[in-house]
Every structure is written in C-alpha cells, then in structure tokens.
Design a protein around this motif. Structure first.
Motif, PDB file in Angstrom:
ATOM      1  N   MET A  58       0.850  -1.175   0.000  1.00 31.48           N
ATOM      2  CA  MET A  58       0.000   0.000   0.000  1.00 31.48           C
ATOM      3  C   MET A  58       0.881   1.218   0.000  1.00 31.48           C
ATOM      4  SD  MET A  58      -2.874   1.213   2.773  1.00 31.48           S
ATOM      5  CE  MET A  58      -1.681   1.236   4.097  1.00 31.48           C
ATOM      6  N   HIS A  59       1.161   1.831  -1.139  1.00 33.78           N
ATOM      7  CA  HIS A  59       1.996   3.007  -1.204  1.00 33.78           C
ATOM      8  C   HIS A  59       1.142   4.225  -0.974  1.00 33.78           C
ATOM      9  CE1 HIS A  59       5.114   5.771  -2.145  1.00 33.78           C
ATOM     10  NE2 HIS A  59       4.504   6.230  -3.218  1.00 33.78           N
ATOM     11  N   LYS A  60       1.283   4.859   0.176  1.00 31.81           N
ATOM     12  CA  LYS A  60       0.467   6.004   0.507  1.00 31.81           C
ATOM     13  C   LYS A  60       1.103   7.249  -0.091  1.00 31.81           C
ATOM     14  CE  LYS A  60      -2.205   3.406   2.856  1.00 31.81           C
ATOM     15  NZ  LYS A  60      -3.397   2.892   2.226  1.00 31.81           N
ATOM     16  N   THR A  61       0.633   7.642  -1.257  1.00 34.66           N
ATOM     17  CA  THR A  61       1.201   8.802  -1.919  1.00 34.66           C
ATOM     18  C   THR A  61       0.837  10.080  -1.199  1.00 34.66           C
ATOM     19  OG1 THR A  61      -0.729   8.881  -3.362  1.00 34.66           O
ATOM     20  CG2 THR A  61       1.179   7.671  -4.160  1.00 34.66           C
ATOM     21  N   LEU A  62      -0.273  10.070  -0.514  1.00 34.63           N
ATOM     22  CA  LEU A  62      -0.676  11.240   0.247  1.00 34.63           C
ATOM     23  C   LEU A  62      -1.475  10.754   1.421  1.00 34.63           C
ATOM     24  CD1 LEU A  62      -0.981  14.298   0.592  1.00 34.63           C
ATOM     25  CD2 LEU A  62      -3.011  14.186  -0.846  1.00 34.63           C
TER      26      LEU A  62
ATOM     27  N   CYS B 232       2.690   3.121 -18.367  1.00 31.65           N
ATOM     28  CA  CYS B 232       3.012   3.575 -17.005  1.00 31.65           C
ATOM     29  C   CYS B 232       3.644   2.468 -16.172  1.00 31.65           C
ATOM     30  CB  CYS B 232       1.778   4.123 -16.301  1.00 31.65           C
ATOM     31  SG  CYS B 232       0.568   2.879 -15.769  1.00 31.65           S
ATOM     32  N   ALA B 233       3.567   1.225 -16.635  1.00 35.03           N
ATOM     33  CA  ALA B 233       4.104   0.091 -15.886  1.00 35.03           C
ATOM     34  C   ALA B 233       5.290  -0.536 -16.596  1.00 35.03           C
ATOM     35  CB  ALA B 233       3.020  -0.943 -15.656  1.00 35.03           C
ATOM     36  N   ALA B 234       6.128   0.295 -17.179  1.00 38.35           N
ATOM     37  CA  ALA B 234       7.335  -0.228 -17.819  1.00 38.35           C
ATOM     38  C   ALA B 234       8.237  -0.864 -16.769  1.00 38.35           C
ATOM     39  CB  ALA B 234       8.075   0.891 -18.541  1.00 38.35           C
ATOM     40  N   PRO B 235       8.828  -2.025 -17.051  1.00 40.26           N
ATOM     41  CA  PRO B 235       9.694  -2.688 -16.070  1.00 40.26           C
ATOM     42  C   PRO B 235      10.809  -1.761 -15.587  1.00 40.26           C
ATOM     43  CG  PRO B 235       9.246  -4.146 -17.910  1.00 40.26           C
ATOM     44  CD  PRO B 235       8.700  -2.797 -18.302  1.00 40.26           C
TER      45      PRO B 235
ATOM     46  N   GLY C 231      -3.080  -2.197  -3.527  1.00 43.33           N
ATOM     47  CA  GLY C 231      -1.781  -1.554  -3.666  1.00 43.33           C
ATOM     48  C   GLY C 231      -0.680  -2.235  -2.879  1.00 43.33           C
ATOM     49  N   LEU C 232      -0.978  -3.314  -2.169  1.00 41.32           N
ATOM     50  CA  LEU C 232       0.083  -4.088  -1.532  1.00 41.32           C
ATOM     51  C   LEU C 232       1.032  -4.625  -2.607  1.00 41.32           C
ATOM     52  CD1 LEU C 232      -2.000  -6.097   1.077  1.00 41.32           C
ATOM     53  CD2 LEU C 232      -0.368  -4.272   1.581  1.00 41.32           C
ATOM     54  N   SER C 233       2.272  -4.846  -2.222  1.00 38.55           N
ATOM     55  CA  SER C 233       3.263  -5.307  -3.187  1.00 38.55           C
ATOM     56  C   SER C 233       3.283  -6.823  -3.278  1.00 38.55           C
ATOM     57  CB  SER C 233       4.652  -4.811  -2.791  1.00 38.55           C
ATOM     58  OG  SER C 233       5.107  -5.496  -1.635  1.00 38.55           O
ATOM     59  N   GLU C 234       3.911  -7.323  -4.332  1.00 36.42           N
ATOM     60  CA  GLU C 234       4.072  -8.767  -4.483  1.00 36.42           C
ATOM     61  C   GLU C 234       4.791  -9.368  -3.281  1.00 36.42           C
ATOM     62  OE1 GLU C 234       3.340 -11.413  -6.320  1.00 36.42           O
ATOM     63  OE2 GLU C 234       1.860 -10.219  -7.378  1.00 36.42           O
ATOM     64  N   ALA C 235       5.731  -8.622  -2.705  1.00 41.05           N
ATOM     65  CA  ALA C 235       6.474  -9.125  -1.550  1.00 41.05           C
ATOM     66  C   ALA C 235       5.568  -9.335  -0.341  1.00 41.05           C
ATOM     67  CB  ALA C 235       7.601  -8.154  -1.190  1.00 41.05           C
ATOM     68  N   GLN C 236       4.392  -8.716  -0.351  1.00 35.51           N
ATOM     69  CA  GLN C 236       3.464  -8.826   0.775  1.00 35.51           C
ATOM     70  C   GLN C 236       2.329  -9.814   0.513  1.00 35.51           C
ATOM     71  OE1 GLN C 236       2.786  -4.600   0.631  1.00 35.51           O
ATOM     72  NE2 GLN C 236       3.972  -4.249   2.489  1.00 35.51           N
ATOM     73  N   ARG C 237       2.421 -10.542  -0.595  1.00 34.93           N
ATOM     74  CA  ARG C 237       1.331 -11.444  -0.972  1.00 34.93           C
ATOM     75  C   ARG C 237       1.097 -12.535   0.083  1.00 34.93           C
ATOM     76  NH1 ARG C 237      -1.517 -12.794  -5.431  1.00 34.93           N
ATOM     77  NH2 ARG C 237      -0.308 -11.374  -6.755  1.00 34.93           N
ATOM     78  N   THR C 238       2.153 -13.198   0.521  1.00 32.84           N
ATOM     79  CA  THR C 238       2.002 -14.298   1.478  1.00 32.84           C
ATOM     80  C   THR C 238       1.313 -13.825   2.747  1.00 32.84           C
ATOM     81  OG1 THR C 238       3.946 -15.444   0.606  1.00 32.84           O
ATOM     82  CG2 THR C 238       3.222 -16.034   2.827  1.00 32.84           C
ATOM     83  N   ALA C 239       1.732 -12.672   3.263  1.00 32.07           N
ATOM     84  CA  ALA C 239       1.133 -12.139   4.485  1.00 32.07           C
ATOM     85  C   ALA C 239      -0.319 -11.754   4.267  1.00 32.07           C
ATOM     86  CB  ALA C 239       1.927 -10.922   4.968  1.00 32.07           C
TER      87      ALA C 239
ATOM     88  N   TRP D  19       8.231   2.265 -13.142  1.00 26.21           N
ATOM     89  CA  TRP D  19       6.814   2.337 -12.793  1.00 26.21           C
ATOM     90  C   TRP D  19       6.408   3.782 -12.543  1.00 26.21           C
ATOM     91  CZ3 TRP D  19       3.095  -1.610 -11.712  1.00 26.21           C
ATOM     92  CH2 TRP D  19       1.925  -1.181 -11.070  1.00 26.21           C
ATOM     93  N   THR D  20       5.392   4.267 -13.253  1.00 25.99           N
ATOM     94  CA  THR D  20       4.853   5.609 -13.031  1.00 25.99           C
ATOM     95  C   THR D  20       3.336   5.592 -12.863  1.00 25.99           C
ATOM     96  OG1 THR D  20       4.628   6.039 -15.416  1.00 25.99           O
ATOM     97  CG2 THR D  20       6.721   6.678 -14.365  1.00 25.99           C
ATOM     98  N   CYS D  21       2.739   4.420 -12.756  1.00 26.38           N
ATOM     99  CA  CYS D  21       1.282   4.324 -12.654  1.00 26.38           C
ATOM    100  C   CYS D  21       0.771   4.996 -11.385  1.00 26.38           C
ATOM    101  CB  CYS D  21       0.833   2.870 -12.625  1.00 26.38           C
ATOM    102  SG  CYS D  21       1.128   1.938 -14.142  1.00 26.38           S
ATOM    103  N   THR D  22      -0.259   5.809 -11.532  1.00 20.36           N
ATOM    104  CA  THR D  22      -0.967   6.313 -10.367  1.00 20.36           C
ATOM    105  C   THR D  22      -1.830   5.192  -9.801  1.00 20.36           C
ATOM    106  OG1 THR D  22      -2.890   7.033 -11.641  1.00 20.36           O
ATOM    107  CG2 THR D  22      -1.060   8.606 -11.418  1.00 20.36           C
ATOM    108  N   THR D  23      -2.371   5.433  -8.618  1.00 20.01           N
ATOM    109  CA  THR D  23      -3.266   4.436  -8.033  1.00 20.01           C
ATOM    110  C   THR D  23      -4.458   4.183  -8.945  1.00 20.01           C
ATOM    111  OG1 THR D  23      -2.613   5.087  -5.800  1.00 20.01           O
ATOM    112  CG2 THR D  23      -4.669   3.852  -6.015  1.00 20.01           C
TER     113      THR D  23
END
Length: 265
Positions: A1-5, A206-209, A164-172, A212-216
């Motif tokens: 969850m990337h809190k941009t604001l 916006c999701a170039a490897p 918005g959680l990351s792949e690294a947080q999938r298991t949790a 990444w520049t995609c907004t939420t």
C-alpha cells in the motif's frame, strides 16, 4: 500500500445512509480532497473525533481496535446490507444476459483494518514500519467485509482483489485474509497486487519494467479493465475505502467504505 498522500481527514459523513455509493447515478461519498480555503480543523480535536467514530479501545494485548457498537461499525453495516441486496439482483441480471458477474475488493481498510498502525504512527506512514505491520498478518477484519466476500461467492459471483500491496506482501495478505474468514479465491489469478519489477503488460506504458509511473487510479482501473476485457467478467460492484480505489470506471456500481485516517490520491 503506497500512501502517496496521507492526511487525517474526518470523512465519517461519507457512509451515511445513501451516501456510501459512489459513481454514476449515486451520491458521492463525501469530500475527496482537502479543503484549503479556510483554517484547517484542529488536529487534536480531529484525532478525538476519529477515536469517537471508531469507538477506539485497546484489547488485552494493547492493540487498538474499533468497537462493534461504533458509528463506524453501524455505517459499515448499512453499506453491507445495501451491497448484499444489490449483488443478489445484479448477479441474476448478469447471468440472464449471458455475463459472468464479478466483484472486486480492495484489501487495506476495506477487508483488513489498519487502525492500530495509524494510531501508533500518528496517522503517518513509513514504508519499513508499514511492511513490518503487514507482514505480521494479524490485522482484524473490517466489520462485515469478510462476510460480504463469502456472500458474493455464495451467489455465484467471482471474487477478485485489487490492492496496492506489493508482491512481496502477498504471502502475508493471504494469511491474514484467511485468518479473518475471507478465504475465497486467494490465488494469483484473482488477487492483483503491485509488481513493479515484473508489471503486467495490460497496464501499458506507465508500468514499464523498472520505470513504474502508474498512479493508483491507473493501476486499479487498468486491473479492472483487464478483469472485464481480458478475463471476460462483468464487474457488478467494486469496493474500496479510497476514491482512488473506485475512480476510472470498469464497475457497474462502486461502494466507498469509510476511512477517516488517511487519503490516497
């Protein structure tokens, strides 16, 4: 969850009866951006209002919890009751027209409550402490939301997650959702998380490897478009606690759940 604001903003009014729906033909769920035309609300009073809205208490382990008798819980109950009635009708209508009905849920503060983190961090955000918090996989449920997930499944509606959680947080995330009883379609084909290293092609430029520049909104709306256009489902309802969870189309109806603790643009 990337809190941009992240701003503390009282939005309890967003879930008043009839105001929980957000989208075409429905009342907006409240103020979507900060109002800078006058002196801001006093932050000390604001945090008291937030505590009163959640009915904030601490359990035997010192964890901040929302009260099941709080205004927050009552607002959620009204939203869930409306959503169940709508899902039942929409599922039957979709199948009558030869469509495959689906619902989409955000995760953070739509299914899993982060009140304890917000209180302990003075409604701020730090990537490292947030990751530690998520990885403990012990957040309580947002009242009624796991039951709504199971209700949708019981009506033959496909359940997807768009977070918005990351792949690294999938298991949790999977572990925590199972703990609270939202154990429906928790596979990679139904749970879409941010993968900035290996982004899906359907998100576009916006999701170039590595760039990444995609907004939420771009990420979440692009994912819903993929569910509809590529996977062949009709999203009859989309649930989220942020306007950015809901904007961008590709859902017949949207439900804004209350969250007065932060704002994600």
């Amino acid at each position: 969850m990337h809190k941009t604001l992240r701003i503390a903003a009282v939005t309890a009014a967003c879930a008043l009866a009839g105001g929980a729906l957000y989208g075409a033909g429905a009342a907006t769920a409240g103020q979507s951006t900060a109002n800078s035309t006058h002196e801001p609300y006093n932050i000390g009073l604001l945090t008291q209002d937030i505590d009163a809205y959640y009915g904030t208490t601490t359990d035997g382990n010192g964890v901040y919890q929302a009260s099941p008798d709080s205004p927050y819980a009552k607002d959620l109950a009204r939203i869930d009751a409306d959503a169940e009635r709508y899902i039942d009708r929409a599922a039957r209508t979709a199948r009558h027209h030869g469509e495959k009905p689906a619902v989409v849920f955000d995760i953070d503060d739509t299914l899993l409550l982060s009140l304890d983190y917000e209180k302990r961090n003075n409604y701020g955000y730090n990537g490292a402490t947030w990751a530690d918090y998520v990885n403990r996989a012990d957040r309580p449920a947002v009242f009624g939301s796991p039951q709504l997930v199971n209700y949708a499944e019981s009506k033959g509606v496909e359940v997807f997650y768009n977070s918005g959680l990351s792949e690294a947080q999938r298991t949790a995330a999977v572990e925590n959702l199972k703990k609270v009883g939202a154990d429906v379609n928790l596979d990679t084909g139904h749970m879409f998380l941010k993968d900035k290293e290996h982004p899906p092609a359907y998100l576009g430029e916006c999701a170039a490897p590595g760039a990444w520049t995609c907004t939420t909104v771009q990420f979440k709306a692009g994912t819903r478009k993929h569910i509809e256009d590529d996977l062949g489902y009709e999203i009859v309802a989309n649930f989220g606690d942020q306007y950015s969870d809901l904007d961008g189309g590709h859902a017949d109806r949207t439900y804004k759940l209350p969250n007065p603790t932060y704002f994600v643009s």
